[in-house]
Design an enzyme around this catalytic site. Structure first.
Site, PDB file in Angstrom:
ATOM      1  N   GLY A 121       0.794  -1.229   0.000  1.00  0.00           N
ATOM      2  CA  GLY A 121       0.000   0.000   0.000  1.00  0.00           C
ATOM      3  C   GLY A 121       0.825   1.277   0.000  1.00  0.00           C
ATOM      4  O   GLY A 121       0.459   2.254  -0.659  1.00  0.00           O
ATOM      5  N   TYR A 125       6.644   4.720   2.919  1.00  0.00           N
ATOM      6  CA  TYR A 125       6.287   4.953   4.323  1.00  0.00           C
ATOM      7  C   TYR A 125       6.781   3.786   5.178  1.00  0.00           C
ATOM      8  O   TYR A 125       7.415   3.974   6.218  1.00  0.00           O
ATOM      9  CB  TYR A 125       4.775   5.143   4.482  1.00  0.00           C
ATOM     10  CG  TYR A 125       4.391   5.497   5.901  1.00  0.00           C
ATOM     11  CD1 TYR A 125       4.653   6.771   6.399  1.00  0.00           C
ATOM     12  CD2 TYR A 125       3.805   4.561   6.746  1.00  0.00           C
ATOM     13  CE1 TYR A 125       4.344   7.094   7.719  1.00  0.00           C
ATOM     14  CE2 TYR A 125       3.490   4.869   8.059  1.00  0.00           C
ATOM     15  CZ  TYR A 125       3.755   6.142   8.542  1.00  0.00           C
ATOM     16  OH  TYR A 125       3.448   6.464   9.834  1.00  0.00           O
ATOM     17  N   PRO A 155       3.076   3.063  17.164  1.00  0.00           N
ATOM     18  CA  PRO A 155       1.639   3.253  17.284  1.00  0.00           C
ATOM     19  C   PRO A 155       0.892   2.563  16.140  1.00  0.00           C
ATOM     20  O   PRO A 155       1.418   2.409  15.033  1.00  0.00           O
ATOM     21  CB  PRO A 155       1.462   4.773  17.194  1.00  0.00           C
ATOM     22  CG  PRO A 155       2.842   5.345  17.308  1.00  0.00           C
ATOM     23  CD  PRO A 155       3.771   4.298  16.819  1.00  0.00           C
TER      24      PRO A 155
END
Lengths: 219, 456
Positions: A121, A125, A155
């Site tokens: 995806g 990142y 997180p």
């Protein structure tokens, strides 16, 4: 407390809120873009001097651009690497050096559950966060013997402008709640922690999926 | 609040080098603090993110005149170096600290006193002149004749007006390296103060030890130790007693325990019950077996009690210790000190070591001395009770200010600045700030202590 970020108006607002709440001139800010790594050493030293000492550094700068499934955009990807990874190295290198000399101090790097696997995806990142995890682990191994603690927090989904409008969010927590957990982890000096902790079990499963199968999953 | 602050440490060996370092610090915008032997109990030689000018390498005795007992020393020369240099010629520093480690530069900056403050004043009272390097790089020689205002402000000015780079001291003639000492017990604070006061005219040195644990009628009980120098005809062999080699403190305690390891043996007792027992044992021994005992002791053995147990501070690890010393006019001393001891008892934070001394006023601007008594109290810093301890120091200090008393920066770590400033009622703080503005307009010389006590 010193706040470092890009947007001056936001910094002013948060700084004055902190000072109003404590009733002291405890907080100040420096406007800075973490992509401008050249000025970091001087800025870092100046902040430590103006604070009169330094116990804790939290690197929380991060960007995630929405990337279409078939999109390859070097501009977006390089920017994510610059902010999420290169900026972290620029700030945390001098922090680690300083703390190892002093024999104390805590460094917190905000990674992500996304750094645990190379997901189709958002390749850059994932790469930036995986790189950050490896970097944090490496400096931890360097400075642990000096009494310095390096905390990697990962997180899950946090309710911020970065995640707003994304599909498939679950276990969403507020930024305040995330900050609370992160500070608690920093205080305890844990090496690595998912935020919130239940991500640990999900990621245990996800990390153990063989690559041949993971390739076929739409994540 | 504990803060991991960094600093830069320089150990210059010459005055020119100090000037260079000051210049570099000014260019870099970094504050500078002077450090001698690091014996202050608090934050006198600390400045976060600053430059520490460690003067311990400037430790030469520049000139010594054994005929008149006048010595010129660099600031890093220690009390120990000084007396070892001069005792063989029959001279002893007129004022010494309870440990021989402090540097003379530090002693003058703090204007230290000894057990004979009542009769001899402070170290500054025996300083004939000193060289002061001001932050602008200027070097000037001060004496009470040439620049009385500055002389009396630099001494006791905790290093905020400039750096003492040389001091000339007048020493005291002694005819023996021995003292005659006497120990006396006192069952309560009132009699302790009374006996100390009575003894001060007959004895050169008077000091009281207070057992801070018991309350009620035993509040402030303790032991007194007096001493005087032997006269020429009293010492059978003055040449031997004046030989510094014969002044060495014993290397073992009870003849078996190496004293460098003694602190480890005391460590298990460093808690309230343990220290209560040690204080009780000391009092019982002093009051039952040694009350009224007269004995001879070397000057070093009587003077430097704190050096008996090397590294004694380590018994307070990991938290460390703080000391609070208040100076109270004689008429108010019993009332204020009783109240202080009661406060410690009520809060469950008794002092592990209490020391009482007699003082006289002097001419120094920021002097701590009054015509009265001082009580120094040592407290362990225990994790989790730090804020409570700091709050207690405030409570201990308030009655001192109300009674017209003073405090002692050399010993202080926790005194609130406003109470320190309130203890000066005749514009002394403003006068000192005026001198500071004149000599150090950019505020290059700074310490955490000065920032806290003097304010902005």
């Amino acid at each position: 407390m010193a706040l470092v970020a890009r947007r001056r108006e936001e910094l002013e607002r948060v700084t004055s809120a902190i000072n109003a709440e404590t009733g002291e001139d405890r907080a100040f800010f420096r406007a800075h873009d973490v992509r401008e790594t050249g000025g970091v050493p001087e800025l870092f030293q100046g902040i430590a001097r103006d604070l009169g000492g330094l116990d804790l550094v939290v690197y929380a700068a991060g960007v995630m651009y929405p990337v279409a499934f078939d999109e390859f955009s070097p501009d977006k990807d390089m920017d994510m690497l610059d902010v999420n990874l290169r900026g972290a190295v620029a700030w945390l290198d001098p922090a680690a050096e300083r703390f190892s000399r002093l024999g104390r101090g805590t460094i917190v790097g905000v990674g992500s559950v996304a750094g645990d696997r190379g997901r189709s995806g958002n390749p850059a990142y994932c790469t930036s966060k995986a790189g950050l995890h490896a970097y944090l682990e490496a400096i931890r191994n360097r400075v642990a013997r000096d009494g310095v603690r390096v905390v990697t927090v990962k997180p899950g989904f946090v309710d911020t402008p970065m995640t707003r409008g994304l599909d498939g969010l679950f276990w969403l927590i507020s930024a305040d709640r995330a900050a609370e957990i992160i500070l608690r982890k920093a205080e305890r000096g844990v090496r690595c922690a998912y935020v919130p902790a239940r991500w640990r079990w999900v990621m245990l499963v996800i990390r153990s999926i063989p690559s041949s199968i993971f390739r076929r999953l739409k994540v | 609040m504990a803060v991991g602050a960094a600093g830069y440490r320089y150990r210059p060996e010459t005055v020119d080098r100090i000037s260079e370092i000051l210049g570099a610090a000014r260019t870099a915008g970094v504050p500078v603090v002077a450090r001698g032997s690091g014996c202050s109990y608090g934050d006198a030689a600390l400045i976060p993110e600053g430059l520490v000018l460690d003067l311990s390498k400037m430790r030469r005795v520049a000139a010594w005149d054994p005929a008149d007992g006048i010595v010129d020393v660099e600031p890093g020369v220690t009390v120990e170096q000084l007396w070892r240099h001069t005792l063989g010629d029959g001279w002893w520093p007129p004022v010494v600290t309870g440990t021989m480690e402090p540097s003379i530069g530090g002693c003058l900056s703090m204007n230290v006193h000894g057990k004979n403050n009542w009769v001899r004043g402070t170290m500054g009272d025996h300083c004939l002149e000193l060289d002061l390097l001001t932050p602008d790089g200027g070097l000037r020689t001060l004496s009470r004749e040439t620049e009385p205002e500055l002389f009396h402000a630099v001494i006791g000015g905790f290093g905020q007006l400039g750096l003492v780079t040389r001091a000339r001291l007048q020493l005291k003639r002694v005819h023996s390296g021995l003292t005659e000492a006497k120990a006396v017990a006192a069952p309560d604070l009132g009699s302790l103060l009374q006996r100390l006061d009575d003894a001060k005219n007959d004895w050169e040195y008077v000091v009281g030890w207070v057992d801070a644990f018991p309350g009620g009628g035993k509040l402030g009980r303790g032991l007194l130790h007096f001493a005087r120098h032997l006269e020429a005809d009293e010492d059978p062999d003055p040449a031997a007693s004046l030989n510094p080699a014969n002044q060495d403190l014993p290397g073992t305690i009870f003849g078996v325990v190496p004293k460098t390891q003694m602190w480890r043996m005391l460590k298990p007792f460093t808690n309230n019950p343990g220290m209560r027992a040690i204080n009780l044992a000391k009092y019982l021994h002093g009051s039952v077996f040694a009350d009224g005992a007269v004995y001879r002791q070397s000057l070093a053995a009587f003077s430097f009690l704190l050096d008996y147990v090397p590294d004694w501070k380590k018994i307070y690890l990991p938290g460390g210790l703080i000391q609070h010393q208040s100076f109270v006019p004689a008429s108010e001393a019993e009332r204020v000190f009783s109240r202080q001891l009661e406060i410690c008892r009520r809060r469950g934070m008794p002092s592990y070591l209490g020391v009482l001394k007699r003082h006289r006023p002097d001419d120094f601007l920021l002097t701590h001395a009054v015509d009265g008594f001082s009580l120094a109290l040592d407290f362990p810093v225990v994790e989790g009770r730090r804020d409570e301890l700091w709050a207690m120091v405030r409570e201990l200090a308030e009655p001192v200010v109300a009674a017209g008393g003073r405090f002692y920066p050399a010993k202080d770590a926790a005194l609130p600045g406003e109470l320190y400033r309130a203890s000066f009622r005749n514009g002394e703080i403003e006068a000192f700030r005026g001198l500071k503005r004149r000599l150090d307009p950019d505020g290059l010389l700074r310490s955490s202590l000065a920032t806290r006590l003097l304010g902005d």
